[in-house]
Motif scaffolding. Structure first.
Motif, PDB file in Angstrom:
ATOM      1  N   PRO A 166     -26.276 -12.973 -30.201  1.00 40.08           N
ATOM      2  CA  PRO A 166     -25.450 -13.155 -31.397  1.00 40.08           C
ATOM      3  C   PRO A 166     -24.183 -13.968 -31.146  1.00 40.08           C
ATOM      4  N   PHE A 167     -23.685 -13.962 -29.907  1.00 45.30           N
ATOM      5  CA  PHE A 167     -22.419 -14.641 -29.621  1.00 45.30           C
ATOM      6  C   PHE A 167     -22.569 -16.081 -29.145  1.00 45.30           C
ATOM      7  N   GLU A 168     -23.774 -16.633 -29.209  1.00 42.44           N
ATOM      8  CA  GLU A 168     -23.872 -18.083 -29.026  1.00 42.44           C
ATOM      9  C   GLU A 168     -23.082 -18.695 -30.183  1.00 42.44           C
ATOM     10  N   PRO A 169     -22.251 -19.714 -29.927  1.00 41.44           N
ATOM     11  CA  PRO A 169     -21.400 -20.250 -31.002  1.00 41.44           C
ATOM     12  C   PRO A 169     -22.152 -20.603 -32.280  1.00 41.44           C
ATOM     13  N   GLU A 170     -23.328 -21.228 -32.156  1.00 40.59           N
ATOM     14  CA  GLU A 170     -24.063 -21.588 -33.373  1.00 40.59           C
ATOM     15  C   GLU A 170     -24.518 -20.366 -34.155  1.00 40.59           C
ATOM     16  N   ASN A 171     -24.750 -19.242 -33.473  1.00 35.12           N
ATOM     17  CA  ASN A 171     -25.118 -17.998 -34.156  1.00 35.12           C
ATOM     18  C   ASN A 171     -23.893 -17.334 -34.782  1.00 35.12           C
ATOM     19  N   GLN A 172     -22.759 -17.365 -34.074  1.00 35.09           N
ATOM     20  CA  GLN A 172     -21.533 -16.790 -34.641  1.00 35.09           C
ATOM     21  C   GLN A 172     -21.179 -17.452 -35.970  1.00 35.09           C
ATOM     22  N   ARG A 173     -21.342 -18.759 -36.027  1.00 34.58           N
ATOM     23  CA  ARG A 173     -20.968 -19.513 -37.237  1.00 34.58           C
ATOM     24  C   ARG A 173     -21.785 -19.085 -38.453  1.00 34.58           C
ATOM     25  N   VAL A 174     -23.030 -18.690 -38.236  1.00 30.08           N
ATOM     26  CA  VAL A 174     -23.885 -18.228 -39.336  1.00 30.08           C
ATOM     27  C   VAL A 174     -23.669 -16.737 -39.600  1.00 30.08           C
ATOM     28  N   LEU A 175     -23.521 -15.955 -38.550  1.00 33.29           N
ATOM     29  CA  LEU A 175     -23.413 -14.507 -38.706  1.00 33.29           C
ATOM     30  C   LEU A 175     -22.071 -14.059 -39.277  1.00 33.29           C
ATOM     31  N   LEU A 176     -20.995 -14.774 -38.978  1.00 35.80           N
ATOM     32  CA  LEU A 176     -19.677 -14.333 -39.439  1.00 35.80           C
ATOM     33  C   LEU A 176     -19.611 -14.163 -40.956  1.00 35.80           C
ATOM     34  N   PRO A 177     -19.996 -15.139 -41.769  1.00 35.64           N
ATOM     35  CA  PRO A 177     -19.949 -14.913 -43.219  1.00 35.64           C
ATOM     36  C   PRO A 177     -20.840 -13.748 -43.658  1.00 35.64           C
ATOM     37  N   PHE A 178     -21.960 -13.572 -42.973  1.00 34.92           N
ATOM     38  CA  PHE A 178     -22.853 -12.470 -43.304  1.00 34.92           C
ATOM     39  C   PHE A 178     -22.208 -11.119 -42.998  1.00 34.92           C
ATOM     40  N   GLY A 188     -25.080 -10.535 -23.937  1.00 36.11           N
ATOM     41  CA  GLY A 188     -25.155 -10.749 -22.499  1.00 36.11           C
ATOM     42  C   GLY A 188     -23.823 -11.222 -21.936  1.00 36.11           C
ATOM     43  N   PHE A 189     -22.958 -11.713 -22.806  1.00 36.88           N
ATOM     44  CA  PHE A 189     -21.609 -12.095 -22.386  1.00 36.88           C
ATOM     45  C   PHE A 189     -20.747 -10.845 -22.302  1.00 36.88           C
ATOM     46  N   THR A 190     -19.812 -10.831 -21.381  1.00 36.52           N
ATOM     47  CA  THR A 190     -18.899  -9.699 -21.288  1.00 36.52           C
ATOM     48  C   THR A 190     -17.773  -9.851 -22.325  1.00 36.52           C
ATOM     49  N   TYR A 191     -17.134  -8.754 -22.607  1.00 34.84           N
ATOM     50  CA  TYR A 191     -15.990  -8.771 -23.516  1.00 34.84           C
ATOM     51  C   TYR A 191     -14.951  -9.772 -23.009  1.00 34.84           C
ATOM     52  N   GLU A 192     -14.742  -9.789 -21.710  1.00 35.83           N
ATOM     53  CA  GLU A 192     -13.760 -10.706 -21.126  1.00 35.83           C
ATOM     54  C   GLU A 192     -14.155 -12.161 -21.369  1.00 35.83           C
ATOM     55  N   GLU A 193     -15.432 -12.483 -21.231  1.00 31.03           N
ATOM     56  CA  GLU A 193     -15.890 -13.849 -21.509  1.00 31.03           C
ATOM     57  C   GLU A 193     -15.690 -14.203 -22.983  1.00 31.03           C
ATOM     58  N   LEU A 194     -15.924 -13.232 -23.861  1.00 36.94           N
ATOM     59  CA  LEU A 194     -15.785 -13.475 -25.296  1.00 36.94           C
ATOM     60  C   LEU A 194     -14.329 -13.630 -25.726  1.00 36.94           C
ATOM     61  N   THR A 195     -13.408 -13.041 -24.978  1.00 35.93           N
ATOM     62  CA  THR A 195     -11.996 -13.075 -25.373  1.00 35.93           C
ATOM     63  C   THR A 195     -11.151 -14.034 -24.552  1.00 35.93           C
ATOM     64  N   GLN A 196     -11.745 -14.714 -23.581  1.00 35.91           N
ATOM     65  CA  GLN A 196     -10.966 -15.701 -22.829  1.00 35.91           C
ATOM     66  C   GLN A 196     -10.536 -16.821 -23.770  1.00 35.91           C
ATOM     67  N   SER A 197      -9.525 -17.548 -23.411  1.00 39.30           N
ATOM     68  CA  SER A 197      -8.929 -18.521 -24.328  1.00 39.30           C
ATOM     69  C   SER A 197      -9.835 -19.692 -24.679  1.00 39.30           C
ATOM     70  N   SER A 198     -10.751 -20.061 -23.791  1.00 37.99           N
ATOM     71  CA  SER A 198     -11.635 -21.192 -24.102  1.00 37.99           C
ATOM     72  C   SER A 198     -12.893 -21.113 -23.253  1.00 37.99           C
ATOM     73  N   GLY A 199     -13.847 -21.963 -23.589  1.00 40.52           N
ATOM     74  CA  GLY A 199     -15.099 -22.027 -22.838  1.00 40.52           C
ATOM     75  C   GLY A 199     -16.215 -21.310 -23.561  1.00 40.52           C
TER      76      GLY A 199
END
Length: 176
Positions: free
Chosen positions: A74-86, A104-115
């Motif tokens: 779900p946290f692949e950027p292209e999926n986030q862009r579709v899922l967020l409005p939903f 599969g990404f850690t919370y830390e990876e999801l909240t880091q400033s970039s990447g």
């Protein structure tokens, strides 16, 4: 975005009875993934406005505790862009139901400033999630006694409690 499956009465991917959406697309490619077909971003069916309406309808019964998002990723950027409005709609229509997401990404990876996988939607996306099950599946850490996850490195993060406490809070491993 594509999705591989919708489960209308799921008790394996979060607490209580849930509606579960398995999205397509994942760049983690965990060894021994239980759904490698979902790595393909074009696997399954297109996620359409009709799909959203069906999910909202499936969420309507009182016995449904909430929505679970997993995949794929779900946290692949292209999926986030579709899922967020939903998920905004889910929150508006069903404010008392909770939302779980597996990544599969850690919370830390999801909240880091970039990447990767961070994108312009990530902060709001996370703010709408109640529980995050994070971390890549690691075969050497496999433990079938764990609730809602397959390997010991994965965590059950209570994001609601974490936001209130200002630090990561975890769900207990009751009922192993």
């Amino acid at each position: 975005m594509y999705y591989g499956e919708i489960k209308s009465c799921d008790i394996a991917n979060g607490e209580g009875v849930r509606v579960t959406l398995f999205v397509s697309g994942c760049t983690n490619h965990c060894e021994h993934c239980f759904q490698p077909q979902t790595w393909d971003f074009a696997y399954g069916q297109p996620f359409t406005s009709e799909t959203e309406e069906e999910l909202l309808r499936l969420l309507s019964p009182n016995y449904i505790n909430g929505l679970t998002l997993l995949g794929g990723e779900p946290f692949e950027p292209e999926n986030q862009r579709v899922l967020l409005p939903f998920i905004r709609r889910v929150r508006d229509v069903y404010p008392k139901k909770n939302i779980w997401a597996f990544s599969g990404f850690t919370y830390e990876e999801l909240t880091q400033s970039s990447g990767h996988p961070r994108c312009e939607e990530t902060s709001e996306f996370l703010s709408l999630i109640d529980v995050l099950v994070d971390g890549r599946y690691i075969e050497a850490e496999k433990d079938i006694s764990l609730r809602f996850r397959g390997s010991r490195n994965q965590r059950l993060i209570d994001l609601d409690a974490s936001r209130k406490a200002g630090q990561l809070c975890f769900l207990p491993d009751r009922g192993k």
